[in-house]
Design a protein around this motif. Structure first.
Motif, short mmCIF file in Angstrom:
data_model
loop_
_atom_site.label_atom_id
_atom_site.label_comp_id
_atom_site.label_asym_id
_atom_site.label_seq_id
_atom_site.Cartn_x
_atom_site.Cartn_y
_atom_site.Cartn_z
N THR A 13 -10.26 -13.01 48.21
CA THR A 13 -10.41 -11.61 48.00
C THR A 13 -9.54 -10.86 48.97
OG1 THR A 13 -12.67 -11.80 48.61
CG2 THR A 13 -12.32 -11.37 46.42
N ARG A 14 -9.85 -11.47 50.17
CA ARG A 14 -9.24 -10.88 51.42
C ARG A 14 -7.63 -10.94 51.52
NH1 ARG A 14 -11.13 -13.61 56.26
NH2 ARG A 14 -9.06 -13.18 57.09
N LEU A 15 -7.16 -12.22 50.96
CA LEU A 15 -5.67 -12.49 50.82
C LEU A 15 -5.11 -11.43 49.47
CD1 LEU A 15 -3.04 -13.44 51.70
CD2 LEU A 15 -3.56 -15.51 50.18
N GLU A 16 -6.05 -11.26 48.40
CA GLU A 16 -5.37 -10.66 47.43
C GLU A 16 -5.25 -9.25 47.66
OE1 GLU A 16 -7.87 -11.19 43.72
OE2 GLU A 16 -7.19 -9.36 43.07
N ALA A 17 -6.67 -8.64 48.24
CA ALA A 17 -6.29 -7.19 48.81
C ALA A 17 -5.05 -7.07 49.70
CB ALA A 17 -7.49 -7.02 49.56
N GLU A 18 -4.77 -7.96 50.51
CA GLU A 18 -3.55 -7.69 51.60
C GLU A 18 -2.35 -7.82 50.84
OE1 GLU A 18 -3.73 -9.95 55.27
OE2 GLU A 18 -5.53 -8.98 56.05
N ALA A 19 -2.33 -8.80 49.68
CA ALA A 19 -1.16 -9.12 48.88
C ALA A 19 -0.83 -7.62 48.35
CB ALA A 19 -1.11 -10.12 47.90
N LEU A 20 -1.95 -7.27 47.63
CA LEU A 20 -1.65 -5.91 46.92
C LEU A 20 -1.28 -4.63 47.69
CD1 LEU A 20 -4.52 -5.86 44.05
CD2 LEU A 20 -2.19 -5.57 43.74
N SER A 21 -1.87 -4.67 49.03
CA SER A 21 -1.28 -3.61 49.79
C SER A 21 0.02 -3.72 50.29
CB SER A 21 -2.25 -3.33 50.94
OG SER A 21 -2.63 -4.51 51.74
N PHE A 22 0.46 -5.11 50.48
CA PHE A 22 2.12 -5.23 50.60
C PHE A 22 2.77 -4.82 49.26
CE2 PHE A 22 5.78 -7.74 49.89
CZ PHE A 22 6.46 -7.44 50.81
N PHE A 23 2.34 -5.27 48.08
CA PHE A 23 3.03 -4.94 47.02
C PHE A 23 3.15 -3.60 46.58
CE2 PHE A 23 2.49 -9.81 46.11
CZ PHE A 23 3.80 -10.16 46.36
N ASN A 24 2.24 -2.70 47.12
CA ASN A 24 2.12 -1.33 46.83
C ASN A 24 2.95 -0.53 47.87
OD1 ASN A 24 0.58 -1.31 44.80
ND2 ASN A 24 -1.34 -1.16 45.68
N LEU A 25 3.62 -1.27 48.70
CA LEU A 25 4.44 -0.31 49.88
C LEU A 25 5.79 -0.15 48.98
CD1 LEU A 25 4.66 -2.80 52.81
CD2 LEU A 25 3.32 -0.58 52.45
N PRO A 26 6.28 1.01 49.49
CA PRO A 26 7.56 1.56 48.91
C PRO A 26 8.65 0.55 48.99
CG PRO A 26 6.81 3.05 50.86
CD PRO A 26 5.95 2.00 50.73
N GLN A 27 9.51 0.42 47.93
CA GLN A 27 10.41 -0.54 47.68
C GLN A 27 11.19 -0.94 48.79
OE1 GLN A 27 10.51 -2.69 44.78
NE2 GLN A 27 11.75 -3.80 45.98
N SER A 28 11.60 0.19 49.79
CA SER A 28 12.62 -0.02 50.67
C SER A 28 11.79 -0.81 51.98
CB SER A 28 13.01 1.28 51.23
OG SER A 28 11.77 2.10 51.54
N ASP A 29 10.45 -0.88 52.10
CA ASP A 29 9.79 -1.31 52.91
C ASP A 29 9.71 -2.80 52.47
OD1 ASP A 29 9.38 0.94 54.44
OD2 ASP A 29 7.24 0.94 54.04
N LYS A 30 9.35 -3.16 51.36
CA LYS A 30 9.24 -4.48 50.81
C LYS A 30 10.77 -5.25 50.95
CE LYS A 30 7.34 -3.34 46.93
NZ LYS A 30 6.56 -3.35 45.55
#
Ligand code: GA4
Length: 323
Positions: A65-82
């Motif tokens: 669950t920790r990794l899933e939450a971190e993955a989602l906060s990454f994937f929710n970043l603006p496209q330019s950041d990703k």
């Protein structure tokens, strides 16, 4: 709902029409790692499906669950950041180098600690949840292939796990995010491909996803069935290299992921592979007297090169079959 700052254009993804409505398959073997019969059941599942669900695996739920939450906060970043994470394994829509596309974004890294990609990724984007998770899942993969060796009655029992444990093991880790696609509701009877059909080239893959469905496997009779999701369990797949090492006894499973119209799917997969220089051949201890090997000899490097020169859905092992 997760909104992509730059939604992938629908026309760039493969819209497929399912010939027959795919059904939810209730026959996926479920194996309890602590069951004394696990070794026999694992071999049976890998012979029949190349796929099974693992329960009672001992990996703490918080790691997932920790990794899933971190993955989602990454994937929710603006496209330019990703996009800044592209050198560290971020990709979207494109799968592999040969024109395959999917309704997906992902992070893909090699897990070898000597290579810097995982380190850079964890330091910059996913903190340390990814390291805890990978370590736990690697250990699980070692255990699963050791139990498998017991079930196959091959010795030594580390004949497969030594390849994954090797410091030069070419294993990788992938975090996938399949955004929902609301436009699908207007296209009744059509499915959108999140990740196109393929077999995994490595020895073994260990997948965990959230509770969104989408994963489908292809059965022996070539029908596609949906795998009911279970966020507390792992799904284990046999890869091409293990099919060869078992001389076709264990089968690498063809699978794909379809997009959901409403829910986002997050999956995390460890792909356990051998060192580059390792010869991938049928294990002599598994061959009956006089049994011929079904495949030509090749190294993992040769097979991987071939995979990266092929389309996602290609029958790569076919190229190495003896005629
Ligand atoms: C499928 C399994 C793993 O996800 C992967 C994929 C790899 C990639 O996405 O870069 C490949 C694909 C996978 C097989 C054929 C080649 C390579 C994309 C592609 C078209 C990381 C892997 O090892 O092989």
């Amino acid at each position: 709902m997760v909104v992509l700052s730059q939604p992938p254009a629908l026309e760039h993804c493969s819209l497929i029409k399912t010939c027959k409505p795919t059904c939810v398959f209730t026959g996926i073997p479920v194996i309890d790692l602590r069951d004394p019969e696990a070794k026999t059941l694992i071999v049976k599942a890998c012979e029949e499906y190349g796929f099974f669900k693992l329960i009672n695996h001992g990996v703490p739920m918080e790691f997932m669950t920790r990794l899933e939450a971190e993955a989602l906060s990454f994937f929710n970043l603006p496209q330019s950041d990703k996009d800044k994470a592209t050198p560290f394994g971020y990709g979207s829509n494109k799968i592999g180098p040969n024109g395959d596309v999917g309704w997906i974004e992902y992070l893909l890294v090699n897990t070898n600690p000597q290579l810097t990609s995982l380190k850079t990724l964890s330091e910059n984007f996913c903190s340390y949840a990814v390291n805890d998770y990978i370590l736990a899942v690697k250990r699980l993969a070692f255990e699963v292939v050791e139990i498998m060796a017991d079930g196959l009655e091959i010795e030594p029992r580390n004949v497969l796990s030594r390849l994954l444990r090797d410091e030069k093991s070419d294993s990788c880790f992938r975090l996938n995010h399949y955004p929902p696609c609301p436009q699908l509701q207007a296209l009744s009877g059509r499915n959108l491909i999140g990740f196109g059909e393929h077999t995994d080239p490595q020895i073994i893959s260990i997948l965990r996803s959230n509770n969104t469905s989408g994963l489908q496997i292809c059965l022996r009779d070539r029908t596609w069935v949906s795998v009911p999701p279970d966020q507390t369990s792992f799904f284990i797949s046999v890869g091409d290299a293990l099919q060869v090492m078992s001389n076709g006894r264990l089968r690498s499973v063809r699978h794909r992921v379809l997009t959901d119209s409403m829910k986002s799917r997050v999956s995390m997969i460890y792909f356990g592979g051998p060192p580059m220089s390792e010869k991938i051949v049928a294990l002599p201890c598994l061959m009956a007297k006089g049994e011929e090997s079904l495949y030509k000899e090749f190294t993992w490097w040769e097979y991987k090169t071939c995979a990266y020169n092929s389309r996602l859905g290609a029958n790569r092992l076919g190229l190495f079959e003896k005629t």
